[in-house]
Design a protein around this motif. Sequence first.
Motif, short mmCIF file in Angstrom:
data_model
loop_
_atom_site.label_atom_id
_atom_site.label_comp_id
_atom_site.label_asym_id
_atom_site.label_seq_id
_atom_site.Cartn_x
_atom_site.Cartn_y
_atom_site.Cartn_z
N SER A 204 18.76 81.40 0.93
CA SER A 204 18.70 81.45 2.25
C SER A 204 19.12 79.99 2.93
CB SER A 204 17.19 81.98 2.73
OG SER A 204 17.20 81.92 4.01
N SER A 205 18.95 80.00 4.15
CA SER A 205 19.31 78.63 4.94
C SER A 205 18.28 78.49 6.17
CB SER A 205 20.56 78.61 5.13
OG SER A 205 21.22 79.30 6.06
N VAL A 206 18.30 77.36 6.61
CA VAL A 206 17.50 77.21 7.91
C VAL A 206 18.05 75.93 8.66
CG1 VAL A 206 15.80 75.28 6.81
CG2 VAL A 206 14.97 76.77 8.46
N GLY A 207 17.57 76.12 10.09
CA GLY A 207 18.17 74.95 10.95
C GLY A 207 17.10 73.67 10.79
N ALA A 208 17.63 72.88 11.90
CA ALA A 208 17.08 71.49 11.74
C ALA A 208 17.15 70.86 13.15
CB ALA A 208 17.39 70.68 10.73
N ILE A 209 16.50 70.03 13.59
CA ILE A 209 16.78 68.98 14.70
C ILE A 209 16.74 67.79 14.21
CG2 ILE A 209 15.73 68.44 16.87
CD1 ILE A 209 14.62 70.64 17.43
N ILE A 210 17.91 67.17 14.54
CA ILE A 210 18.16 65.69 14.30
C ILE A 210 18.04 64.77 15.39
CG2 ILE A 210 19.91 64.05 13.55
CD1 ILE A 210 19.96 67.48 12.38
N GLU A 211 17.05 63.62 15.34
CA GLU A 211 17.17 62.64 16.51
C GLU A 211 17.75 61.40 16.19
OE1 GLU A 211 13.37 62.35 18.72
OE2 GLU A 211 13.05 60.45 17.84
N VAL A 212 18.66 60.69 17.13
CA VAL A 212 19.36 59.55 16.83
C VAL A 212 18.88 58.69 17.86
CG1 VAL A 212 21.58 58.58 16.43
CG2 VAL A 212 21.46 60.84 15.96
N THR A 213 18.53 57.58 17.29
CA THR A 213 18.04 56.40 18.10
C THR A 213 18.94 55.10 18.34
OG1 THR A 213 15.71 57.37 18.05
CG2 THR A 213 16.04 54.82 18.79
#
Lengths: 369, 369, 369, 369
Positions: A204-213
């Motif tokens: 399976s697979s899954v999403g994600a949230i990336i933050e860039v500062t």
Amino acid sequence: MSINSFGHLYRVTTWGESHGPALGATIDGCPPGVPIDEGMIQQWLDKRKPGQNKYTTQRREADEVRILSGTFEGVTTGTPIQLMIENTDQRSKDYGDIKDKFRPGHADITYFQKYGIRDYRGGGRSSARETAARVAAGGLAREAIKALAPNLQITGYMVQMGPHKIDREAFDWEQIDQNPFWVPDAKAANDWAAYLDGLRKSGSSVGAIIEVTARGVPAGIGAPVYGKLDTDLAAAMMSINAVKGVEIGEGMSAAMLTGELNADEITMGPDGPEYSSNHAGGILGGISTGQDVVLRFAVKPTSSILTTRRTITKQGEETEIITKGRHDPCVGIRAVPVGEAMMACVLLDHLLLHRGQVGTNQGRIGPEA
Amino acid sequence: MSINSFGHLYRVTTWGESHGPALGATIDGCPPGVPIDEGMIQQWLDKRKPGQNKYTTQRREADEVRILSGTFEGVTTGTPIQLMIENTDQRSKDYGDIKDKFRPGHADITYFQKYGIRDYRGGGRSSARETAARVAAGGLAREAIKALAPNLQITGYMVQMGPHKIDREAFDWEQIDQNPFWVPDAKAANDWAAYLDGLRKSGSSVGAIIEVTARGVPAGIGAPVYGKLDTDLAAAMMSINAVKGVEIGEGMSAAMLTGELNADEITMGPDGPEYSSNHAGGILGGISTGQDVVLRFAVKPTSSILTTRRTITKQGEETEIITKGRHDPCVGIRAVPVGEAMMACVLLDHLLLHRGQVGTNQGRIGPEA
Amino acid sequence: MSINSFGHLYRVTTWGESHGPALGATIDGCPPGVPIDEGMIQQWLDKRKPGQNKYTTQRREADEVRILSGTFEGVTTGTPIQLMIENTDQRSKDYGDIKDKFRPGHADITYFQKYGIRDYRGGGRSSARETAARVAAGGLAREAIKALAPNLQITGYMVQMGPHKIDREAFDWEQIDQNPFWVPDAKAANDWAAYLDGLRKSGSSVGAIIEVTARGVPAGIGAPVYGKLDTDLAAAMMSINAVKGVEIGEGMSAAMLTGELNADEITMGPDGPEYSSNHAGGILGGISTGQDVVLRFAVKPTSSILTTRRTITKQGEETEIITKGRHDPCVGIRAVPVGEAMMACVLLDHLLLHRGQVGTNQGRIGPEA
Amino acid sequence: MSINSFGHLYRVTTWGESHGPALGATIDGCPPGVPIDEGMIQQWLDKRKPGQNKYTTQRREADEVRILSGTFEGVTTGTPIQLMIENTDQRSKDYGDIKDKFRPGHADITYFQKYGIRDYRGGGRSSARETAARVAAGGLAREAIKALAPNLQITGYMVQMGPHKIDREAFDWEQIDQNPFWVPDAKAANDWAAYLDGLRKSGSSVGAIIEVTARGVPAGIGAPVYGKLDTDLAAAMMSINAVKGVEIGEGMSAAMLTGELNADEITMGPDGPEYSSNHAGGILGGISTGQDVVLRFAVKPTSSILTTRRTITKQGEETEIITKGRHDPCVGIRAVPVGEAMMACVLLDHLLLHRGQVGTNQGRIGPEA
């Protein structure tokens, strides 16, 4: 107007497909005199490189970058810089079964509907391999930024994977490089490993949230009203494969705030204005405030999974498909260096643009104003 | 490279400030032969116009548009179209008190830091009045779209105001025009009225989320990889004043999905491919699928509130400010027609671009493919 | 990509037709802080204005410019500047006879073939009235240049009218403003007056060559290889109505020179490099040398003459036409301020671009190099 | 905005230097479905290739082009096409003597003044080797044109070398490929051979004029007012190394004509309008008439000659220089295929642009109009 280009003065055109001989970035507008060699760029490519651990695709690519133009005696000359990465693992195989099938969630069907071409060997131009060229361009941008904003520092990290979010209270910059997910939270890194391992094994697979500062961004950068810093950042991130949402500062949650809560109050510090909070994400009216520039973007789960899905063929027949392949259970992991690279490109671009438009930062707040 | 322009082939440059004599849109690239008159554009401006009810700013502007060029005998000629709106309510007043103070949450401070100019009469170029020009350009775009995609229909509506969300089960297209909030949910409209009235009386403000849906978009529109349909939509929406986040399809929530849930399965319908769901928001790989194109954007609460906030002056002195004025308790309401206008401009642009790049839609799915 | 725009960072979009309500220039990228008022721009429009003497068209236009945006308290703000000129002499008349005929040498036929529109009231967008907007944009550019290159001085003048050339030995800068042709040669001015009077009375017309010289251009300006200073100047001049050729320095005559004659030798002067000659016209490799930038362009005779010419109608019938009207026997005269304006726009643009690309002029020739 | 790019929809970015590992063209916007292979492009590179006879530089370059992206199964896919040419003859030598000297007439000095870099190995980016990438891009453009304008045919040829002009009465299309100068006049070819041989032996050089004619261009192509067909052609030609002048149709000689002589009369032929003459060079108001598009450009003599010239060093010292090297006595010869390539790129670009702007050619002249 090049549709495969981005940037105003630091202009990056990426080219190449997943199964062609090479891909790369043609960069126009890098200032002259920037010390650069292949190693400086390679470090960022290595961060994105597939096959480094069990959580990323097993495709093996050296992703070695070559500088083909634009430098002399170790510095940039002001002329176009060609960064080329040869594809080495274009595994030959029998495509017979999927040649005419469209993979759900992939761009096969829309590319075919637009161009009339079905490059069945892989994602072609829509493959995430294109992001290697972005990372190379971002590596160069980081070096060029040094002369213009010496304190500028760009860091990307994951803040969510599937239902799992980091604990903001436990945020630790030092942790980011210490785990395969670039997570600023040691406990999360540990928990996520087990979670992702389960997903990987089940295909399976899954999403994600990336933050860039970005820390150390000078105030005054950004170009209203259609080249706003946040506009260009939103475009840059949304152009990355699989990205479905972009937020600046409070982002979508800004909808829930009242004006009292949202307005960052201003005080005077020793080096200029200071703010009581950063709901704005470091940008007001499209121009940087001097605070940290903070953005997040969401990456959908890869559509290549081992579960059978319904689809159709080029001939319009209904059928089923299982997308085997060398894919990432969470493509968000490898999106971290890509997000950093895009941030670097946009910030360099706006530093140059600001110089062209305004010269030096004009409005100084203080007794003489 | 014009920073106050957007679009590739349908190119819109907006100009003007909140307190200057006029503002407008210079439009280059509108196809010839589009029937147009001022009334067709005025209807959309009227939708956005301030002072229509107690929930929007009491500034009174007729917002009457004049077509100064680009038409002959009621049709467009293929030459630039100048749409001008004169400012009529530039209320003269004593700015003495706030002349040197920066309003927190507004762009006063960053414009000053960038340009060295403090236009103390109002937001100047950063004012939401600029969006009137966008709405005019969008009105023209809607007319031009008719010849290229006759079934295309663009509708914006609010889905969240502060903590209050619509009930998706109660979604009703017919309700949208029946309430001052453009909410597709009769009960929500009623509840929100009371909520917003309270906020207005207390001099507060609140954020919102607007959704814009385009039905009838042909498959194959969009230009990978940096002029993707979603990239251009994200940029268009993020460039609107006060917008802090943009989502396509599942948006930020895509992070929570698995690959099984996210991939829209494909079947064959009488008119072409059909999909079991629309997590993608009608866009795959930056190209339209033929499904509804669905996006959302979040608008922060206006920073003009009656509560005292700390701030500084141009001279760097700390002080306090109350931002009186003719402002909206929820600027998100008037952002609805602006979001629609940007959607119209981007879709027209990509319809034209597709024609230039590919001619006619090339890849037909069916027995002959 | 706006086809009605030119410039990279100083971006000018002109709009408007000969018989519409107004025309103008939307200027994006003018630096902030430039002192400007309508009078500073008007002086250049007055130079181009029709009806000033018997050698130019008798159309009477005040050509009064209004600044509608982009300034505050007498200086530019860094936001778009809208310069509008209302058309006042759109003489109403019976077009019956020529309504369906194409005027030979005019763009009536090609505009119709491209756009399917026949604006029979006059040249429409292809009219030389469009150049008024260029002159306005150039007037603003001249003011903005002052802060960036204080010694820069742009002068246009005629060097040929029909078969008559100026005497280069008699060249006198002081004469240029002393005659209706802007000719730097008193005797030529006198001779040409008689010649042109004859042409005017016979209803004929004649071509001309205009030279534009920019003195005080700093070395290092220009952007290889497709935004070269000479490339952008060639495009700028060729885009003016009726222009058929553009030359830099030696121009077409460079074909006749040997390498020995053509290469400008370099010596060292007190302020930097000096050159023994200026065959290059002040530009090498697309970049300014610091010498005078010198260009020439040829303007064809106006095609509106009182002699009967064969032509066809929209319906494809053969017929004849005499183009009566209020036209110039030598449109080259009024092209002088237009050429100056384009030079000003291109030089400002490259001064800004250089600043954005390189910062300050980097390579200093001298002992420390 | 990429300064190393040209074109609107067919967008070509060239990159690379004379002494780097490779150079090439990154092409964005080539339509999908164009049959292409390396041989189709190679034929044009072979025409430009150095070292083919005693009249061109003895630098030996195979100039073999590789297609690195953008094709699949022998046709273009609509994605960027990377055309790479490796440099093989970067002859190593002792640059000691000229390392710090600027070569008069070359761009060494201005590149140094702009960028602060002195690439002493050769012309670097300003070398005529850059034109190989243009020729490659033009070869691709020719193939793409076939589907859009099947009768379009582009031919370049020399019409003047030094003081020697062709005899227009003896013009013979068949001769062009029969001599090393691409001269449409057998006698001229013979005479010029002797003349150029003398120049070559004495280490001198000479300028030239090249004419490029496009037959079969459809009427209605071109985009007023700053992307006119002639404007873009002028820019394209002026951007070629050593070009100092560009003419369309009558060119500079238009100055000498009266309106009666200049206006091409129109009659009706079986396939549409016909013209009594072609003073306009096939373009009116920036739009093609359907006649031959005819332009000329002048190339200065190469500045690399065996005669001592005065110059200065980076340190500002006066000195002398002889520019030995592998140079062409008449660079104009090899400019012929370059001019053709630029014509092909501009015409393809405008064919695509027209399609995007207008769809199909709208205004048909005939009884139904």
